[in-house]
Scaffold this active site. Sequence first.
Site, short mmCIF file in Angstrom:
data_model
loop_
_atom_site.label_atom_id
_atom_site.label_comp_id
_atom_site.label_asym_id
_atom_site.label_seq_id
_atom_site.Cartn_x
_atom_site.Cartn_y
_atom_site.Cartn_z
N HIS A 27 -1.36 9.03 -4.75
CA HIS A 27 -0.63 9.35 -3.52
C HIS A 27 -1.33 8.61 -2.39
O HIS A 27 -2.52 8.75 -2.19
CB HIS A 27 -0.62 10.85 -3.23
N CYS A 28 -0.58 7.80 -1.68
CA CYS A 28 -1.14 7.00 -0.60
C CYS A 28 -0.82 7.64 0.74
O CYS A 28 0.34 7.68 1.15
CB CYS A 28 -0.59 5.58 -0.65
N PRO A 29 -1.84 8.12 1.45
CA PRO A 29 -1.57 8.74 2.75
C PRO A 29 -1.13 7.72 3.80
O PRO A 29 -0.47 8.07 4.76
CB PRO A 29 -2.92 9.37 3.12
#
Length: 131
Positions: free
Chosen positions: A9-11
């Site tokens: 998951h890429c913030p």
Amino acid sequence: RCVRTHDHHCPWVANCVGERNRALFFWFVTCQASETIWVLVQAGACLLKYPDQASGSMIAGVVVIFFFAMTLISLVICHWWLAVANITTWEYLRWRRISYLRSLPVDTGSPFSASLTENLAVYCFFGCAGN
């Protein structure tokens, strides 16, 4: 996980990276790294050509861009390595916690790895085998 072949998951993009968007994420990061390098080159040229006009805020901006560039370059290098090995970020970081990898020795690599060309094609262009 929220997507197939979950990578991470890429913030920064506020989304999960996986099978269908991993290639787009890879090229996004590569383009961002190229852009920051270009900005550094242009800023360096300006500072060398007009050293008397260099303000503190410009130098501070160049320092910030430099740190962004180094971060992005290291991220691109890391993802190239992941592409060559044909593993996801999640598999690399949590090998022993993933049920289908737990019994496999880490040094043998991914059970999904094919040839270098196929690995790069899947990772950088197609997103998943068979597409």
